[in-house]
Motif scaffolding. Structure first.
Motif, short mmCIF file in Angstrom:
data_model
loop_
_atom_site.label_atom_id
_atom_site.label_comp_id
_atom_site.label_asym_id
_atom_site.label_seq_id
_atom_site.Cartn_x
_atom_site.Cartn_y
_atom_site.Cartn_z
N VAL A 1 0.88 -1.16 0.00
CA VAL A 1 0.00 0.00 0.00
C VAL A 1 0.92 1.21 0.00
N LEU A 2 0.88 1.99 -1.07
CA LEU A 2 1.81 3.09 -1.25
C LEU A 2 1.19 4.42 -0.82
N PRO A 3 2.03 5.34 -0.36
CA PRO A 3 1.52 6.67 -0.03
C PRO A 3 0.88 7.31 -1.27
N PRO A 4 -0.14 8.16 -1.10
CA PRO A 4 -0.65 8.69 0.18
C PRO A 4 -1.71 7.82 0.85
N ASN A 5 -1.89 6.61 0.36
CA ASN A 5 -2.89 5.72 0.97
C ASN A 5 -2.45 5.35 2.39
N PRO A 6 -3.40 5.18 3.31
CA PRO A 6 -3.05 4.83 4.69
C PRO A 6 -2.63 3.37 4.82
N LEU A 7 -1.95 3.05 5.89
CA LEU A 7 -1.67 1.65 6.19
C LEU A 7 -2.98 0.89 6.29
N PRO A 8 -3.01 -0.39 5.87
CA PRO A 8 -4.29 -1.11 5.77
C PRO A 8 -4.82 -1.67 7.09
#
Length: 373
Positions: free
Chosen positions: A156-163
């Motif tokens: 999961v890459l930025p800017p997405n949050p940690l899952p």
């Protein structure tokens, strides 16, 4: 009672072996030759069993594989995909859990690291660097015909949050064991998908190309993507029940699902032998009794599980110090090949107590068991 049951099981196993007859090399999983006159398989180097579907594993030095430490604390790691590099070294790409935590918090704390060894059967792998910071998990590496080190991983890459719920890493861990309050898989943020990405480099420690997403993997469940780059630069790969193919490993837009395969477990790993036959290994069974199963394919597209049902590996890990450790989890199998494409060793994500139970000792390591030379 136990003695009687064991004797009965031995009789059944013996009866199965007596009745099993091969008619062609495929019946020996392409890990040996079928002697048609006798109906018996003669196994190739590294394999054993009635249908040559069991790795010929031997007790190994317990320090082998990857067992990282930092500032006197053990570091949890999970699985290790190994390639023989252009420099003659063996290069491993593995998941490592940051901040001294364990496998329970893989969704928040897992990163992908690079380690190397001059001889995996004799020398433990040593960490060389980080390929991708958290969240990144379950890497599988391959070599391209041009000499590229190619690594596929779930991320999961930025800017997405940690899952995970709250989107934060677990803190306060010690010695590779997670804090109970961080939970485990139940802490998953279901709104964040777990796609697969590919990066490559001419150097085993990078710098790495920008990650590119594998089409069709941007879904809830990690794809378990297991690639093989062939000598002509084309690619075949297994995912969860799907077979992928591409004429060019570097162009992910050409990756297409071309078939289904009888996926009976999880975490496939595939390779091609010196006779251009294709092989795969997965883990099966409940977490406290995991074992490996071998698959074979004549062309990389049509895959078949072993017809005999032998276990490629068991859930226990025998070592040269006389121990035979029963592992709570022995997953993420990867076969290490030598320059002749014969198996050298097997790596796994290994947990002595648990790999998914909040509040319990979830320290895990990347085990390595040597295949008999």
């Amino acid at each position: 009672m136990k003695t009687t049951l064991g004797f009965g099981l031995l009789l059944v196993a013996g009866s199965m072996a007596e009745s099993y007859r091969c008619a062609e090399d495929a019946d020996c999983n392409f890990n040996g030759n079928c002697i048609v006159a006798t109906g018996k398989c003669v196994c190739s180097k590294g394999w054993k069993g009635t249908a040559c579907d069991e790795l010929k594993l031997i007790p190994s030095d317990p320090s082998l594989g990857y067992q990282g430490t930092a500032n006197g604390s053990k570091l949890t790691s999970w699985g290790g995909s190994v390639v023989l590099g252009t420099d003659g070294e063996y290069h491993m790409y593995a998941s490592e859990i940051t901040l001294n935590c364990g496998m329970n918090v893989w969704l928040s704390n897992s990163q992908v690291i690079h380690a190397s060894s001059p001889d995996p059967a004799k020398v433990p792998f040593k960490k060389r660097g980080v390929v991708r910071e958290a969240f990144a998990h379950e890497p599988i590496a391959a070599m391209s015909p041009e000499g590229d080190y190619v690594v596929y991983y779930t991320a999961v890459l930025p800017p997405n949050p940690l899952p995970v719920i709250g989107g934060k890493k677990c803190l306060g861990c010690k010695d590779g064991i997670s804090v109970a309050s961080c939970g485990t898989d139940g802490n998953r943020n279901a709104s964040v998908n777990l796609p697969t990405y590919m990066v490559h480099s001419k150097n085993p420690n990078g710098p790495w190309s920008d990650p590119v997403m594998i089409p069709g993997t941007d879904v809830f469940a990690d794809a378990n993507f297991a690639p093989l780059i062939k000598p002509d630069g084309s690619l075949v790969a297994l995912g969860r029940g799907s077979v992928y193919a591409s004429p060019n490993w570097k162009d992910v837009s050409t990756y297409k699902i071309v078939a289904n395969w009888p996926d009976q477990g999880e975490d496939p790993y595939i390779w091609q032998d010196a006779n251009d036959k294709f092989h795969g290994i997965i883990h099966m069974g409940p977490r406290n009794a995991t074992y490996g199963m071998h698959y074979y394919s004549p062309n990389g597209v049509n895959w078949y599980p072993t017809g005999y049902g032998g276990h490629a590996y068991e859930h226990w890990l025998p070592t040269t110090d006389g121990r035979n450790t029963s592992l709570a989890c022995r997953e993420r199998p990867h076969v290490i090949l030598d320059s002749g494409k014969s198996p050298v060793a097997l790596t796994n994500g290994a947990s002595p107590v648990t790999c998914h139970l909040a509040g319990a000792d979830d320290y895990s390591f990347t085990s390595l068991q040597v295949v008999e030379p």
